[in-house]
Scaffold this motif. Structure first.
Motif, PDB file in Angstrom:
ATOM      1  N   ALA A 170      44.522  23.059  47.562  1.00  8.81           N
ATOM      2  CA  ALA A 170      45.353  24.270  47.666  1.00  8.81           C
ATOM      3  C   ALA A 170      45.074  24.989  48.977  1.00  8.81           C
ATOM      4  O   ALA A 170      45.993  25.468  49.644  1.00  8.81           O
ATOM      5  CB  ALA A 170      45.085  25.193  46.476  1.00  8.81           C
ATOM      6  N   LYS A 171      43.810  25.039  49.371  1.00  7.16           N
ATOM      7  CA  LYS A 171      43.471  25.708  50.641  1.00  7.16           C
ATOM      8  C   LYS A 171      44.156  25.018  51.815  1.00  7.16           C
ATOM      9  O   LYS A 171      44.700  25.680  52.703  1.00  7.16           O
ATOM     10  CB  LYS A 171      41.956  25.712  50.849  1.00  7.16           C
ATOM     11  CG  LYS A 171      41.268  26.750  50.001  1.00  7.16           C
ATOM     12  CD  LYS A 171      39.792  26.814  50.338  1.00  7.16           C
ATOM     13  CE  LYS A 171      39.088  27.847  49.480  1.00  7.16           C
ATOM     14  NZ  LYS A 171      37.649  27.612  49.428  1.00  7.16           N
ATOM     15  N   VAL A 172      44.121  23.681  51.806  1.00  2.00           N
ATOM     16  CA  VAL A 172      44.802  22.938  52.884  1.00  2.00           C
ATOM     17  C   VAL A 172      46.295  23.288  52.882  1.00  2.00           C
ATOM     18  O   VAL A 172      46.902  23.503  53.929  1.00  2.00           O
ATOM     19  CB  VAL A 172      44.616  21.410  52.710  1.00  2.00           C
ATOM     20  CG1 VAL A 172      45.454  20.632  53.724  1.00  2.00           C
ATOM     21  CG2 VAL A 172      43.150  21.022  52.831  1.00  2.00           C
ATOM     22  N   ALA A 173      46.862  23.376  51.686  1.00  2.00           N
ATOM     23  CA  ALA A 173      48.297  23.654  51.576  1.00  2.00           C
ATOM     24  C   ALA A 173      48.633  25.048  52.108  1.00  2.00           C
ATOM     25  O   ALA A 173      49.586  25.217  52.872  1.00  2.00           O
ATOM     26  CB  ALA A 173      48.732  23.519  50.123  1.00  2.00           C
ATOM     27  N   GLU A 201      47.415  27.644  37.410  1.00  2.00           N
ATOM     28  CA  GLU A 201      46.478  28.783  37.330  1.00  2.00           C
ATOM     29  C   GLU A 201      45.592  28.841  38.560  1.00  2.00           C
ATOM     30  O   GLU A 201      45.361  29.910  39.140  1.00  2.00           O
ATOM     31  CB  GLU A 201      45.565  28.623  36.102  1.00  2.00           C
ATOM     32  CG  GLU A 201      46.215  28.974  34.782  1.00  2.00           C
ATOM     33  CD  GLU A 201      45.446  28.372  33.598  1.00  2.00           C
ATOM     34  OE1 GLU A 201      44.205  28.185  33.694  1.00  2.00           O
ATOM     35  OE2 GLU A 201      46.096  28.065  32.573  1.00  2.00           O
ATOM     36  N   THR A 202      45.094  27.672  38.957  1.00  2.15           N
ATOM     37  CA  THR A 202      44.148  27.635  40.075  1.00  2.15           C
ATOM     38  C   THR A 202      44.834  27.979  41.387  1.00  2.15           C
ATOM     39  O   THR A 202      44.305  28.755  42.195  1.00  2.15           O
ATOM     40  CB  THR A 202      43.505  26.228  40.148  1.00  2.15           C
ATOM     41  OG1 THR A 202      43.016  25.891  38.848  1.00  2.15           O
ATOM     42  CG2 THR A 202      42.377  26.178  41.142  1.00  2.15           C
ATOM     43  N   VAL A 203      46.009  27.416  41.606  1.00  2.00           N
ATOM     44  CA  VAL A 203      46.722  27.676  42.861  1.00  2.00           C
ATOM     45  C   VAL A 203      47.096  29.161  42.953  1.00  2.00           C
ATOM     46  O   VAL A 203      47.018  29.769  44.015  1.00  2.00           O
ATOM     47  CB  VAL A 203      47.948  26.743  42.992  1.00  2.00           C
ATOM     48  CG1 VAL A 203      48.836  27.148  44.168  1.00  2.00           C
ATOM     49  CG2 VAL A 203      47.487  25.287  43.162  1.00  2.00           C
ATOM     50  N   LYS A 204      47.441  29.759  41.810  1.00  2.00           N
ATOM     51  CA  LYS A 204      47.755  31.201  41.816  1.00  2.00           C
ATOM     52  C   LYS A 204      46.535  32.016  42.248  1.00  2.00           C
ATOM     53  O   LYS A 204      46.666  33.005  42.965  1.00  2.00           O
ATOM     54  CB  LYS A 204      48.169  31.653  40.408  1.00  2.00           C
ATOM     55  CG  LYS A 204      49.648  31.442  40.131  1.00  2.00           C
ATOM     56  CD  LYS A 204      49.991  32.033  38.767  1.00  2.00           C
ATOM     57  CE  LYS A 204      51.376  31.577  38.321  1.00  2.00           C
ATOM     58  NZ  LYS A 204      51.585  31.747  36.881  1.00  2.00           N
ATOM     59  N   LYS A 205      45.353  31.599  41.813  1.00  2.00           N
ATOM     60  CA  LYS A 205      44.132  32.317  42.218  1.00  2.00           C
ATOM     61  C   LYS A 205      43.875  32.156  43.710  1.00  2.00           C
ATOM     62  O   LYS A 205      43.542  33.122  44.401  1.00  2.00           O
ATOM     63  CB  LYS A 205      42.925  31.805  41.419  1.00  2.00           C
ATOM     64  CG  LYS A 205      42.864  32.402  40.036  1.00  2.00           C
ATOM     65  CD  LYS A 205      41.594  31.999  39.307  1.00  2.00           C
ATOM     66  CE  LYS A 205      41.736  32.259  37.814  1.00  2.00           C
ATOM     67  NZ  LYS A 205      41.055  31.241  37.010  1.00  2.00           N
ATOM     68  N   VAL A 206      44.033  30.934  44.206  1.00  2.00           N
ATOM     69  CA  VAL A 206      43.825  30.706  45.650  1.00  2.00           C
ATOM     70  C   VAL A 206      44.833  31.531  46.455  1.00  2.00           C
ATOM     71  O   VAL A 206      44.530  32.045  47.530  1.00  2.00           O
ATOM     72  CB  VAL A 206      43.922  29.201  45.995  1.00  2.00           C
ATOM     73  CG1 VAL A 206      43.789  28.969  47.503  1.00  2.00           C
ATOM     74  CG2 VAL A 206      42.862  28.397  45.243  1.00  2.00           C
ATOM     75  N   ALA A 207      46.029  31.698  45.892  1.00  2.00           N
ATOM     76  CA  ALA A 207      47.107  32.432  46.588  1.00  2.00           C
ATOM     77  C   ALA A 207      46.712  33.869  46.920  1.00  2.00           C
ATOM     78  O   ALA A 207      47.214  34.455  47.881  1.00  2.00           O
ATOM     79  CB  ALA A 207      48.371  32.427  45.732  1.00  2.00           C
ATOM     80  N   LEU A 208      45.774  34.433  46.126  1.00  2.00           N
ATOM     81  CA  LEU A 208      45.354  35.820  46.375  1.00  2.00           C
ATOM     82  C   LEU A 208      44.735  35.983  47.771  1.00  2.00           C
ATOM     83  O   LEU A 208      44.821  37.050  48.380  1.00  2.00           O
ATOM     84  CB  LEU A 208      44.353  36.275  45.297  1.00  2.00           C
ATOM     85  CG  LEU A 208      44.890  36.267  43.858  1.00  2.00           C
ATOM     86  CD1 LEU A 208      43.785  36.616  42.865  1.00  2.00           C
ATOM     87  CD2 LEU A 208      46.077  37.227  43.715  1.00  2.00           C
ATOM     88  N   ASP A 209      44.164  34.891  48.280  1.00  2.00           N
ATOM     89  CA  ASP A 209      43.590  34.941  49.635  1.00  2.00           C
ATOM     90  C   ASP A 209      44.652  34.745  50.724  1.00  2.00           C
ATOM     91  O   ASP A 209      44.340  34.791  51.908  1.00  2.00           O
ATOM     92  CB  ASP A 209      42.524  33.849  49.803  1.00  2.00           C
ATOM     93  CG  ASP A 209      41.319  34.102  48.917  1.00  2.00           C
ATOM     94  OD1 ASP A 209      41.088  35.281  48.589  1.00  2.00           O
ATOM     95  OD2 ASP A 209      40.639  33.124  48.552  1.00  2.00           O
ATOM     96  N   TYR A 210      45.868  34.451  50.312  1.00  2.00           N
ATOM     97  CA  TYR A 210      46.940  34.198  51.296  1.00  2.00           C
ATOM     98  C   TYR A 210      48.183  35.027  50.965  1.00  2.00           C
ATOM     99  O   TYR A 210      49.238  34.481  50.658  1.00  2.00           O
ATOM    100  CB  TYR A 210      47.299  32.699  51.307  1.00  2.00           C
ATOM    101  CG  TYR A 210      46.164  31.796  51.720  1.00  2.00           C
ATOM    102  CD1 TYR A 210      45.976  31.461  53.061  1.00  2.00           C
ATOM    103  CD2 TYR A 210      45.274  31.291  50.773  1.00  2.00           C
ATOM    104  CE1 TYR A 210      44.925  30.650  53.446  1.00  2.00           C
ATOM    105  CE2 TYR A 210      44.218  30.472  51.149  1.00  2.00           C
ATOM    106  CZ  TYR A 210      44.047  30.157  52.488  1.00  2.00           C
ATOM    107  OH  TYR A 210      43.017  29.354  52.868  1.00  2.00           O
TER     108      TYR A 210
END
Ligand code: IPM
Ligand code: MG
Length: 355
Positions: A170-173, A201-210
């Motif tokens: 997800a971070k790479v994306a 769920e996980t990608v939504k959490k990573v999205a908070l940093d972007y």
């Protein structure tokens, strides 16, 4: 810079030869040195050593700055059990080198618009989709079992993902979407699959940093349809391994030919594996018919992502475009009024244009 070359099977050696031609021009132009080491993988490795991925190959790849791969596989080895097939070599290498992020850009050269099977009005001014496929997990690497049962046999493959596996891709994306137009689509099957629900769920959490990246979600069946209906709605796509395998073939065809599209497989360091997304096409192997452009475009990605040579990457992409402008085509992208050329001639033309 150390480059491990894996020509592999079928048309692999034909196209790798052209990629090396191009790299030789870059060496002169940029006054750098590429040290090539050819290693075995796939069917040729099975024939020579009995296994599709010899230890020696992994060792040399790990010691290199980048790996450039042709293609593996062929009917000859299809009778072998799964773990001894040429494809197992490819999967084993992806895992051994921990290249978990597979970048597959589907970019349409305007010169090839009419080679696409889609109507020109659907393609508009062109396509620029980046498919980011997870490459180290899912059904490809989950538990595989086959057992005998009363009425025959039963077999299963397990699509498994852990939080950390999803976070890293997800971070790479998100990083990739940030460098493009800040749009990211996660493709999954969260209405049915538990692994997809964890992805969401996980990608939504990573999205908070972007916060600058606009994230949306699409089910994979709908995505397969939307790619044909209105491909221009997509920019950066991220998805799990098997969905990415399927959707990237589909996306490539939008651009005219499978023979045009490169890929980069990246891990957490600089080492990457670069390969065309097409297969080994044994039916045309050694006949000077294969399109070397996908491999040459993979060289551009290699210079960009592993070797810090962005200018050289751009020059290669421009040279490919120029040769298409001049009207040269391999069989897979041939159109009336154009000049049909073979693999070697296409390689020469691109190398000459670069000089
Ligand atoms: C690809 C190929 C491979 C895959 C095969 C050859 C194992 O289709 O790179 O897309 O399924 O990953
Ligand atoms: Mg595939």
């Amino acid at each position: 810079m150390k480059i491990a070359l894996i020509p592999g099977d079928g048309i692999g050696p034909d196209i790798i030869e052209q990629a090396v031609k191009v790299l030789k021009v870059i060496e002169k132009k940029y006054n750098c040195k590429f040290e090539f080491t050819e290693v075995l993988m796939g069917g040729v490795a099975i024939d020579a050593t009995g296994v599709p991925l010899p230890e020696e190959t992994i060792k040399i790849c790990k010691e290199s700055d980048a790996v450039l791969l042709g293609a593996v596989g062929g009917e000859k080895w299809d009778v072998l059990p799964g773990h001894l097939r040429p494809e197992a070599g490819l999967l084993g290498m992806r895992k051994a080198l921990e290249v978990f992020a597979n970048l597959r850009p589907a970019i349409m050269f305007p010169q090839l618009k009419s080679a696409s099977t889609l109507k020109e009005e659907v393609l508009g001014d062109g396509l620029d989709i980046m498919v980011i496929r997870e490459l180290n997990g899912g059904a490809y690497f989950g538990e595989k079992v086959r057992i005998d049962t009363e009425d025959g046999q039963k077999a299963w493959d397990t699509m498994a993902y852990s939080t950390s596996e999803i976070v890293r891709i997800a971070k790479v994306a998100f990083e990739t979407a940030k460098k493009r137009d800040n749009k990211l689509t996660l493709i999954d099957k969260a209405n049915v699959l538990e692994s997809s629900r964890l992805w969401r769920e996980t990608v939504k959490k990573v999205a908070l940093d972007y916060p600058e990246v606009e994230l949306n979600f699409m089910y994979v069946d709908n995505a397969a349809m939307q790619l044909i209906r209105n491909p221009r709605q997509f920019s950066t796509i991220v998805t799990e391994n098997l969905f990415g395998d399927i959707l990237s073939d589909e996306a490539s065809m939008l651009t005219g030919s499978l023979g045009m599209l490169p890929s980069a497989s990246l891990g957490s360091g600089k080492l990457g594996v670069y390969e065309p997304i097409h297969g080994s096409a044994p039916d045309i192997a050694g006949q000077d018919k294969a399109n070397p452009i996908a491999t040459i475009m993979s060289v551009a990605m290699m210079l960009r992502y592993s070797l810090d040579m962005e200018d050289a990457a751009k020059e290669i992409e421009a040279a490919v475009s120029k040769v298409l402008d001049m009207g040269y085509r391999t069989g897979d992208i041939m159109q009336t009024g154009m000049t049909l050329v073979g693999t070697k001639k296409m390689g020469d033309l691109i190398a000459e244009t670069l000089k």
